[in-house]
Design a protein around this motif. Structure first.
Motif, short mmCIF file in Angstrom:
data_model
loop_
_atom_site.label_atom_id
_atom_site.label_comp_id
_atom_site.label_asym_id
_atom_site.label_seq_id
_atom_site.Cartn_x
_atom_site.Cartn_y
_atom_site.Cartn_z
N ARG A 259 5.51 4.37 2.15
CA ARG A 259 5.98 5.57 2.85
C ARG A 259 6.79 5.22 4.08
O ARG A 259 7.78 5.87 4.41
CB ARG A 259 4.78 6.44 3.24
CG ARG A 259 5.16 7.78 3.87
CD ARG A 259 3.97 8.49 4.47
NE ARG A 259 3.43 7.77 5.60
CZ ARG A 259 3.95 7.78 6.83
NH1 ARG A 259 5.06 8.48 7.06
NH2 ARG A 259 3.39 7.11 7.81
N ARG A 260 6.39 4.15 4.78
CA ARG A 260 7.06 3.76 6.02
C ARG A 260 8.31 2.91 5.80
O ARG A 260 8.99 2.56 6.74
CB ARG A 260 6.07 3.01 6.93
CG ARG A 260 4.95 3.88 7.45
CD ARG A 260 4.16 3.23 8.57
NE ARG A 260 3.47 2.01 8.16
CZ ARG A 260 3.83 0.79 8.52
NH1 ARG A 260 4.89 0.62 9.30
NH2 ARG A 260 3.15 -0.26 8.13
N SER B 146 0.84 -1.19 0.00
CA SER B 146 0.00 0.00 0.00
C SER B 146 0.88 1.24 0.00
O SER B 146 2.08 1.18 0.26
CB SER B 146 -0.90 0.01 1.24
OG SER B 146 -0.12 0.19 2.42
N GLU C 135 0.84 3.60 2.12
CA GLU C 135 1.31 3.83 3.48
C GLU C 135 2.51 2.94 3.79
O GLU C 135 3.48 3.38 4.42
CB GLU C 135 0.18 3.58 4.48
CG GLU C 135 0.58 3.65 5.94
CD GLU C 135 1.09 5.02 6.37
OE1 GLU C 135 1.76 5.09 7.42
OE2 GLU C 135 0.84 6.01 5.66
N GLU C 136 2.46 1.69 3.36
CA GLU C 136 3.58 0.78 3.58
C GLU C 136 4.82 1.26 2.85
O GLU C 136 5.94 1.18 3.37
CB GLU C 136 3.20 -0.63 3.14
CG GLU C 136 2.22 -1.32 4.06
CD GLU C 136 1.71 -2.63 3.51
OE1 GLU C 136 1.27 -3.48 4.31
OE2 GLU C 136 1.74 -2.82 2.27
#
Length: 221
Positions: free
Chosen positions: A22-23, A17, A19-20
């Motif tokens: 980005r992290r 995803s 978000e994944e």
């Protein structure tokens, strides 16, 4: 989560995803490497000895990404050591918080966990008990006898977490001599009080089957 087969690391972002991604900036940097380098990485060592799973394991709450990375790795590479001598499992255990999912997943894929140090063993045991990971607990159950001073804490954790099957296995190892002891850390209450206070009916049943005193009163009577 089930493992998803990823052919090359270059395709990894498509399975993650936003978000994944980005992290996981270091992992994303790795994914932009040349195809030749990524193919070589299937053996799976990065410069400096750090593998892709080391990078993923260092990120809290990152179990799904760790799974994606591991499904592309050879089995022996999951336990590879970085330059500072740490496996990805040890990296996950170093997370202050949010490393439990990754640590348990990596522990399930690691045949021998005996290389872990005392503090790492205690932390992994705590994760296995709190999250009900029977597979990891069975691998690590013999450690319980090594940490005499923390056995009561482990049993209390199983009760608080409502893990009745794990509670039974811990009592098999530790014994039932202190089953009705009133613990200072519990406000002079017993394990049965603790289970009842949390509403864990199955833990109550397990404790009663093992001989817990249902008539024992706490300081409030």
């Amino acid at each position: 989560l089930e493992e998803v087969v990823v052919v090359f690391y270059r395709e990894l972002p498509w399975a993650m995803s936003a978000e994944e991604q980005r992290r996981n900036p270091k992992l994303m940097e790795l994914c932009t490497s040349t195809v030749a380098f990524l193919k070589k990485l299937r053996s799976n060592f990065r410069e400096g000895g750090t593998t892709a799973v080391h990078l993923a394991a260092a990120v809290p709450e990152n179990e799904s990404v760790v799974q994606l990375v591991c499904c592309q790795m050879k089995e022996e590479a999951v336990g590879a050591q970085s330059d500072d001598g740490k496996t990805a499992l040890q990296v996950a255990l170093e997370c202050v918080e949010g490393g439990d999912g990754s640590a348990l997943y990596l522990a399930r894929r690691t045949p021998d966990l005996d290389y872990l140090g005392p503090l790492e063993r205690k932390k992994l045991l705590g994760y296995a008990i709190a999250r009900g990971s029977l597979m990891v607990l069975r691998k690590a159950l013999r450690w319980v006898t090594e940490i005499q001073s923390n056995q009561v804490e482990l049993i209390q954790l199983a009760v608080r977490s409502g893990q009745d099957e794990i509670l039974g296995q811990l009592l098999d190892v530790v014994g039932e001599a202190n089953l009705n002891a009133k613990e200072f850390s519990l406000g002079d209450q017993t394990l049965l009080h603790l289970a009842a206070g949390h509403g864990h009916v199955r833990c109550i049943a397990t404790l009663c089957e093992r001989g817990a005193d249902v008539g024992s009163a706490d300081p409030d009577g």
